[in-house]
Design a protein around this motif. Structure first.
Motif, PDB file in Angstrom:
ATOM      1  N   VAL A  37      25.579  47.809  41.006  1.00  0.00           N
ATOM      2  CA  VAL A  37      26.551  46.746  40.757  1.00  0.00           C
ATOM      3  C   VAL A  37      27.854  47.148  41.433  1.00  0.00           C
ATOM      4  CG1 VAL A  37      27.806  45.476  38.984  1.00  0.00           C
ATOM      5  CG2 VAL A  37      25.457  46.192  38.559  1.00  0.00           C
ATOM      6  N   VAL A  38      28.421  46.247  42.232  1.00  0.00           N
ATOM      7  CA  VAL A  38      29.632  46.570  42.981  1.00  0.00           C
ATOM      8  C   VAL A  38      30.680  45.467  42.856  1.00  0.00           C
ATOM      9  CG1 VAL A  38      28.363  47.965  44.647  1.00  0.00           C
ATOM     10  CG2 VAL A  38      28.785  45.578  45.143  1.00  0.00           C
ATOM     11  N   GLY A  39      31.897  45.813  43.233  1.00  0.00           N
ATOM     12  CA  GLY A  39      32.981  44.840  43.335  1.00  0.00           C
ATOM     13  C   GLY A  39      33.326  44.138  42.048  1.00  0.00           C
ATOM     14  N   ARG A  40      33.563  42.880  42.154  1.00  0.00           N
ATOM     15  CA  ARG A  40      34.031  42.055  41.043  1.00  0.00           C
ATOM     16  C   ARG A  40      33.044  42.017  39.878  1.00  0.00           C
ATOM     17  NH1 ARG A  40      36.459  42.033  37.951  1.00  0.00           N
ATOM     18  NH2 ARG A  40      36.710  40.357  36.509  1.00  0.00           N
ATOM     19  N   LEU A  41      31.805  42.372  40.092  1.00  0.00           N
ATOM     20  CA  LEU A  41      30.813  42.325  39.022  1.00  0.00           C
ATOM     21  C   LEU A  41      30.956  43.465  38.018  1.00  0.00           C
ATOM     22  CD1 LEU A  41      27.661  41.317  41.079  1.00  0.00           C
ATOM     23  CD2 LEU A  41      29.064  39.874  39.610  1.00  0.00           C
ATOM     24  N   ILE A  42      31.710  44.503  38.358  1.00  0.00           N
ATOM     25  CA  ILE A  42      31.906  45.637  37.454  1.00  0.00           C
ATOM     26  C   ILE A  42      32.900  45.265  36.355  1.00  0.00           C
ATOM     27  CG2 ILE A  42      32.751  48.006  37.277  1.00  0.00           C
ATOM     28  CD1 ILE A  42      31.762  48.435  40.131  1.00  0.00           C
ATOM     29  N   ALA A  43      32.611  45.668  35.137  1.00  0.00           N
ATOM     30  CA  ALA A  43      33.445  45.333  33.977  1.00  0.00           C
ATOM     31  C   ALA A  43      34.754  46.120  33.929  1.00  0.00           C
ATOM     32  CB  ALA A  43      32.662  45.594  32.695  1.00  0.00           C
ATOM     33  N   HIS A  44      35.700  45.597  33.175  1.00  0.00           N
ATOM     34  CA  HIS A  44      36.931  46.266  32.740  1.00  0.00           C
ATOM     35  C   HIS A  44      38.032  46.426  33.774  1.00  0.00           C
ATOM     36  CE1 HIS A  44      34.835  46.997  29.048  1.00  0.00           C
ATOM     37  NE2 HIS A  44      33.911  47.691  29.682  1.00  0.00           N
ATOM     38  N   TRP A  45      38.093  45.574  34.727  1.00  0.00           N
ATOM     39  CA  TRP A  45      39.245  45.607  35.629  1.00  0.00           C
ATOM     40  C   TRP A  45      39.600  44.186  36.052  1.00  0.00           C
ATOM     41  CZ3 TRP A  45      39.192  44.478  41.002  1.00  0.00           C
ATOM     42  CH2 TRP A  45      37.927  44.205  41.535  1.00  0.00           C
ATOM     43  N   ASP A  46      40.857  43.979  36.365  1.00  0.00           N
ATOM     44  CA  ASP A  46      41.364  42.653  36.705  1.00  0.00           C
ATOM     45  C   ASP A  46      42.021  42.713  38.083  1.00  0.00           C
ATOM     46  OD1 ASP A  46      42.741  40.258  36.970  1.00  0.00           O
ATOM     47  OD2 ASP A  46      43.389  40.224  34.889  1.00  0.00           O
ATOM     48  N   PRO A  47      41.359  42.158  39.095  1.00  0.00           N
ATOM     49  CA  PRO A  47      41.897  42.252  40.455  1.00  0.00           C
ATOM     50  C   PRO A  47      43.246  41.553  40.630  1.00  0.00           C
ATOM     51  CG  PRO A  47      40.079  40.703  40.386  1.00  0.00           C
ATOM     52  CD  PRO A  47      40.130  41.369  39.047  1.00  0.00           C
ATOM     53  N   TRP A  48      43.522  40.536  39.837  1.00  0.00           N
ATOM     54  CA  TRP A  48      44.781  39.803  39.984  1.00  0.00           C
ATOM     55  C   TRP A  48      45.954  40.622  39.472  1.00  0.00           C
ATOM     56  CZ3 TRP A  48      44.229  36.036  43.165  1.00  0.00           C
ATOM     57  CH2 TRP A  48      43.014  35.348  43.218  1.00  0.00           C
ATOM     58  N   VAL A  49      45.773  41.274  38.353  1.00  0.00           N
ATOM     59  CA  VAL A  49      46.865  42.042  37.751  1.00  0.00           C
ATOM     60  C   VAL A  49      47.009  43.415  38.413  1.00  0.00           C
ATOM     61  CG1 VAL A  49      47.645  43.133  35.609  1.00  0.00           C
ATOM     62  CG2 VAL A  49      46.669  40.839  35.552  1.00  0.00           C
ATOM     63  N   GLU A  50      45.879  44.028  38.766  1.00  0.00           N
ATOM     64  CA  GLU A  50      45.897  45.376  39.313  1.00  0.00           C
ATOM     65  C   GLU A  50      46.008  45.410  40.842  1.00  0.00           C
ATOM     66  OE1 GLU A  50      42.598  47.476  37.484  1.00  0.00           O
ATOM     67  OE2 GLU A  50      43.027  46.449  35.610  1.00  0.00           O
ATOM     68  N   TYR A  51      45.979  44.247  41.492  1.00  0.00           N
ATOM     69  CA  TYR A  51      46.115  44.150  42.947  1.00  0.00           C
ATOM     70  C   TYR A  51      45.159  45.073  43.700  1.00  0.00           C
ATOM     71  CZ  TYR A  51      50.442  41.893  41.538  1.00  0.00           C
ATOM     72  OH  TYR A  51      51.354  41.072  40.950  1.00  0.00           O
ATOM     73  N   CYS A  52      43.889  45.060  43.294  1.00  0.00           N
ATOM     74  CA  CYS A  52      42.961  46.004  43.917  1.00  0.00           C
ATOM     75  C   CYS A  52      41.577  45.396  44.184  1.00  0.00           C
ATOM     76  CB  CYS A  52      42.816  47.234  43.032  1.00  0.00           C
ATOM     77  SG  CYS A  52      42.168  46.850  41.391  1.00  0.00           S
ATOM     78  N   GLY A  53      41.483  44.105  44.253  1.00  0.00           N
ATOM     79  CA  GLY A  53      40.184  43.473  44.453  1.00  0.00           C
ATOM     80  C   GLY A  53      39.455  43.932  45.697  1.00  0.00           C
TER      81      GLY A  53
END
Length: 68
Positions: A37-53
């Motif tokens: 499982v890679v990228g956005r499918l991994i739990a517990h992180w928010d790409p919008w707030v953490e600027y790391c998508g």
């Protein structure tokens, strides 16, 4: 809440182990040996707030390729 602010649904995803395999969140049991499982499918992180998508997507994609 505002448009690009923290959204609860953004942290939804699949729990993974260090090998990016999906695991049961309560028991830690590997659910599928042959899946990563890679990228956005991994739990517990928010790409919008953490600027790391893009960074998470690239890093986990690279790691999955190295593992396989």
């Amino acid at each position: 809440m505002h448009f690009l602010g923290e959204q609860p649904y953004s942290r939804l995803g699949v729990e993974v182990n260090s090998e990016l395999q999906p695991v049961d969140p309560q028991s830690g049991e590997i659910l599928f040996d042959n899946v990563r499982v890679v990228g956005r499918l991994i739990a517990h992180w928010d790409p919008w707030v953490e600027y790391c998508g893009a960074g998470v997507s690239l890093a986990t994609g690279w790691l999955a390729g190295e593992i396989l």
